[in-house]
Each structure stands twice: as C-alpha cells, then as structure tokens.
Design a protein around this motif. Structure first.
Motif, PDB file in Angstrom:
ATOM      1  N   ALA A 102      45.469  33.724  35.172  1.00 15.61           N
ATOM      2  CA  ALA A 102      45.911  35.089  34.880  1.00 15.61           C
ATOM      3  C   ALA A 102      46.842  35.074  33.683  1.00 15.61           C
ATOM      4  O   ALA A 102      47.488  34.055  33.396  1.00 15.61           O
ATOM      5  N   HIS A 103      46.880  36.208  32.996  1.00 18.83           N
ATOM      6  CA  HIS A 103      47.673  36.274  31.764  1.00 18.83           C
ATOM      7  C   HIS A 103      48.108  37.711  31.525  1.00 18.83           C
ATOM      8  O   HIS A 103      47.548  38.655  32.089  1.00 18.83           O
ATOM      9  N   GLN A 104      49.116  37.857  30.667  1.00 19.86           N
ATOM     10  CA  GLN A 104      49.559  39.183  30.251  1.00 19.86           C
ATOM     11  C   GLN A 104      48.519  39.832  29.337  1.00 19.86           C
ATOM     12  O   GLN A 104      48.433  41.051  29.261  1.00 19.86           O
ATOM     13  N   ARG A 105      47.740  39.007  28.653  1.00 17.20           N
ATOM     14  CA  ARG A 105      46.733  39.545  27.748  1.00 17.20           C
ATOM     15  C   ARG A 105      45.340  39.116  28.213  1.00 17.20           C
ATOM     16  O   ARG A 105      45.204  38.240  29.068  1.00 17.20           O
ATOM     17  N   PHE A 106      44.341  39.752  27.671  1.00 14.39           N
ATOM     18  CA  PHE A 106      42.961  39.339  27.937  1.00 14.39           C
ATOM     19  C   PHE A 106      42.126  39.753  26.734  1.00 14.39           C
ATOM     20  O   PHE A 106      42.544  40.607  25.943  1.00 14.39           O
ATOM     21  N   PRO A 107      40.947  39.133  26.534  1.00 14.39           N
ATOM     22  CA  PRO A 107      40.350  38.117  27.399  1.00 14.39           C
ATOM     23  C   PRO A 107      40.975  36.745  27.198  1.00 14.39           C
ATOM     24  O   PRO A 107      41.586  36.479  26.167  1.00 14.39           O
ATOM     25  N   VAL A 108      40.809  35.895  28.206  1.00 10.43           N
ATOM     26  CA  VAL A 108      41.175  34.487  28.093  1.00 10.43           C
ATOM     27  C   VAL A 108      39.934  33.665  28.439  1.00 10.43           C
ATOM     28  O   VAL A 108      39.000  34.159  29.076  1.00 10.43           O
ATOM     29  N   GLU A 109      39.946  32.415  28.031  1.00  8.97           N
ATOM     30  CA  GLU A 109      38.797  31.552  28.271  1.00  8.97           C
ATOM     31  C   GLU A 109      38.664  31.233  29.759  1.00  8.97           C
ATOM     32  O   GLU A 109      39.666  31.042  30.457  1.00  8.97           O
ATOM     33  N   LYS A 110      37.426  31.166  30.247  1.00  3.62           N
ATOM     34  CA  LYS A 110      37.191  30.779  31.630  1.00  3.62           C
ATOM     35  C   LYS A 110      37.412  29.276  31.797  1.00  3.62           C
ATOM     36  O   LYS A 110      36.848  28.486  31.038  1.00  3.62           O
ATOM     37  N   PRO A 111      38.188  28.866  32.805  1.00  2.00           N
ATOM     38  CA  PRO A 111      38.384  27.426  33.031  1.00  2.00           C
ATOM     39  C   PRO A 111      37.092  26.699  33.395  1.00  2.00           C
ATOM     40  O   PRO A 111      36.929  25.526  33.082  1.00  2.00           O
ATOM     41  N   HIS A 112      36.189  27.392  34.078  1.00  2.00           N
ATOM     42  CA  HIS A 112      34.855  26.845  34.349  1.00  2.00           C
ATOM     43  C   HIS A 112      33.916  28.023  34.599  1.00  2.00           C
ATOM     44  O   HIS A 112      34.340  29.181  34.633  1.00  2.00           O
ATOM     45  N   GLU A 113      32.655  27.736  34.764  1.00  3.74           N
ATOM     46  CA  GLU A 113      31.639  28.795  34.804  1.00  3.74           C
ATOM     47  C   GLU A 113      31.915  29.880  35.839  1.00  3.74           C
ATOM     48  O   GLU A 113      31.671  31.066  35.602  1.00  3.74           O
ATOM     49  N   PHE A 114      32.427  29.493  36.990  1.00  8.07           N
ATOM     50  CA  PHE A 114      32.601  30.448  38.088  1.00  8.07           C
ATOM     51  C   PHE A 114      34.052  30.891  38.270  1.00  8.07           C
ATOM     52  O   PHE A 114      34.368  31.620  39.211  1.00  8.07           O
ATOM     53  N   ALA A 115      34.933  30.446  37.387  1.00  6.93           N
ATOM     54  CA  ALA A 115      36.354  30.767  37.511  1.00  6.93           C
ATOM     55  C   ALA A 115      36.596  32.268  37.366  1.00  6.93           C
ATOM     56  O   ALA A 115      35.817  32.997  36.747  1.00  6.93           O
ATOM     57  N   LEU A 116      37.696  32.722  37.945  1.00  8.28           N
ATOM     58  CA  LEU A 116      38.056  34.132  37.929  1.00  8.28           C
ATOM     59  C   LEU A 116      39.286  34.341  37.050  1.00  8.28           C
ATOM     60  O   LEU A 116      40.237  33.568  37.103  1.00  8.28           O
ATOM     61  N   ARG A 117      39.240  35.421  36.270  1.00  2.00           N
ATOM     62  CA  ARG A 117      40.329  35.709  35.334  1.00  2.00           C
ATOM     63  C   ARG A 117      41.052  36.991  35.728  1.00  2.00           C
ATOM     64  O   ARG A 117      40.429  38.005  36.012  1.00  2.00           O
ATOM     65  N   GLY A 118      42.371  36.916  35.752  1.00  5.37           N
ATOM     66  CA  GLY A 118      43.178  38.070  36.141  1.00  5.37           C
ATOM     67  C   GLY A 118      44.017  38.592  34.995  1.00  5.37           C
ATOM     68  O   GLY A 118      44.322  37.859  34.047  1.00  5.37           O
ATOM     69  N   ALA A 119      44.386  39.860  35.098  1.00  2.00           N
ATOM     70  CA  ALA A 119      45.223  40.480  34.072  1.00  2.00           C
ATOM     71  C   ALA A 119      46.448  41.112  34.718  1.00  2.00           C
ATOM     72  O   ALA A 119      46.327  41.826  35.724  1.00  2.00           O
ATOM     73  N   ALA A 120      47.613  40.825  34.161  1.00  2.00           N
ATOM     74  CA  ALA A 120      48.837  41.482  34.599  1.00  2.00           C
ATOM     75  C   ALA A 120      48.891  42.862  33.950  1.00  2.00           C
ATOM     76  O   ALA A 120      48.685  42.998  32.743  1.00  2.00           O
ATOM     77  N   CYS A 121      49.150  43.880  34.755  1.00  2.00           N
ATOM     78  CA  CYS A 121      49.084  45.270  34.273  1.00  2.00           C
ATOM     79  C   CYS A 121      50.423  45.969  34.481  1.00  2.00           C
ATOM     80  O   CYS A 121      50.698  46.476  35.577  1.00  2.00           O
ATOM     81  N   PRO A 122      51.264  46.013  33.447  1.00  2.00           N
ATOM     82  CA  PRO A 122      52.579  46.643  33.581  1.00  2.00           C
ATOM     83  C   PRO A 122      52.575  48.148  33.294  1.00  2.00           C
ATOM     84  O   PRO A 122      53.589  48.808  33.453  1.00  2.00           O
ATOM     85  N   SER A 123      51.426  48.695  32.853  1.00  2.00           N
ATOM     86  CA  SER A 123      51.367  50.117  32.504  1.00  2.00           C
ATOM     87  C   SER A 123      50.016  50.700  32.900  1.00  2.00           C
ATOM     88  O   SER A 123      49.047  49.969  33.125  1.00  2.00           O
ATOM     89  N   GLU A 124      49.947  52.034  32.975  1.00  2.00           N
ATOM     90  CA  GLU A 124      48.691  52.697  33.337  1.00  2.00           C
ATOM     91  C   GLU A 124      47.603  52.434  32.309  1.00  2.00           C
ATOM     92  O   GLU A 124      46.435  52.230  32.661  1.00  2.00           O
TER      93      GLU A 124
END
Length: 221
Positions: A102-124
């Motif tokens: 997970a990161h404050q920004r996106f997109p980020v690289e997938k760690p592996h093919e099936f990995a899941l990526r999250g986004a921190a959302c501080p605003s609407e």
C-alpha cells in the motif's frame, strides 16, 4: 494453558488455515476484518507481535517504513496466517514478493502476479480516484471518510473494493455506525488486547449481508 483450552486454540487455528488455504488473495482480503499498520518501533518484536495479532483476529499486516529484515521476519513467521506486506516501500515489497503493498500514491508496481495493491485515501477526491482506478485493489481511509466510502463502495457488496477505516481504537463504535466492516489499526490499537476487543466489536457488526459475502468468497475461493 489448560489442555482443553490448548486443544481449542489448535482447532481454531486449523479451521482458519483450512479456510484460507482454499481462498485466493482477493477473497482473503474481502473477508478480513482487521488490518494492522505496524510502525518501525514495533517491528523489533515482530515474532511475538505477529503471534499476538494472529490470536486477536488480525488478517492483514502492513509494516510502515520497514527494513528488509523486519519484512522477512513477518513474511516467514510460520505461525501467522496473514497477508503481509509493506506500506510506503513498494520496491522492498517487490524484492520480497509480498502479497500486499500500500502507498500514499498509485499506481505502484505489483510485487508478484497475484499481489494486491492498496491506496491510502486522506480525501474524498483521492477516494473517488482510487475507487475508479484499475491499479488499486483495496482502500485505507480515514475515519472521517467512512460514510463516503460506504456510499460509493458498500462493504457488503462483493463487487466493491474492500476498504479499511483507520482507527486508534477509541472511535470503533462511530466507525461501525458509519458502515465500516473492516478496520485498519494503528497507534495504540496495534496491541493484542486492544485488537481483540476491536475484533469482537467488528465481528458483532458483521450481519447477514457480510455473512453472505463471506460464504460467497469461500465458494469462489
């Protein structure tokens, strides 16, 4: 620990392992109730902490600003059946092939093919952008955005991206009232007794709709 209680613990862990073994990463994330955001100062006692968090019902662990050794320890701890990854360091997550990042920004690289990526959302605006992005699999929202997240990504809707409302443990009732069904623990909440207390509350809030979602994910695997 008395033998009867010890057998109960083993039986519970066996059921959890059996259930998660047949579920894909996405299904495991959707059926998670608690995520822990573990800060650097807590990462020195990871083997003990992971065991405690597992017993308290935490299903996702994200190490914030981790070093390689800490992340390796969390990933390799055999007694802990959780999705483990990094918050804020996608390069390290890729190097160690983490299941989640997970990161404050996106997109980020997938760690592996099936990995899941999250986004921190501080605003609407950020939340709306993340919901619409194909590069985001789950959301971490501030408590103030729980109502908005529930409006645009209903927690019990299998087609919605799962979102976790951040809490230090003192506003759990309010978050549940806002529609939160998954929580991201940080600060004082990343402690076994606190996490267990919060798990009981969020579990009680999983009504028929969330139970149907759980059943659906188990069937789909």
């Amino acid at each position: 620990m008395p033998p009867v209680l010890l057998l109960g613990v083993f039986a519970t862990q066996a059921r959890i392992c059996a259930m998660t073994a047949v579920m894909g990463l996405s299904s495991r994330l959707k059926t998670a109730k608690l995520m822990a955001l573990v800060p650097a100062q807590e990462q020195r006692k990871l083997s003990t902490l992971c065991d405690e968090l597992a017993s308290a019902g935490v299903s996702v662990v994200l190490l914030t600003a981790p070093d390689a050794e800490s992340l390796k320890t969390a990933k390799s701890f055999s007694g802990y059946d959780a999705l483990v990854g990094a918050f804020g360091d996608e390069n390290l997550a890729v190097d160690l092939k983490c299941d989640v990042v997970a990161h404050q920004r996106f997109p980020v690289e997938k760690p592996h093919e099936f990995a899941l990526r999250g986004a921190a959302c501080p605003s609407e605006d950020r939340l709306a952008e993340a919901i619409d992005s194909d590069d985001v699999d789950f959301l971490i929202v501030t408590g103030a955005l729980a109502c908005v997240a529930q409006k645009f990504a209903p927690a019990s809707d299998a087609s919605s991206k799962p979102w976790f409302a951040m809490t230090e443990g003192d506003d759990v009732d309010e978050l549940i009232e806002s529609g939160a069904k998954r929580l991201a623990l940080f600060g004082p909440a990343v402690e076994a007794k606190q996490a267990e207390r919060i798990w009981k509350k969020i579990s009680a809030a999983w009504g028929p709709e969330m139970q149907r979602l759980l059943f659906t994910q188990l069937v789909q695997g």
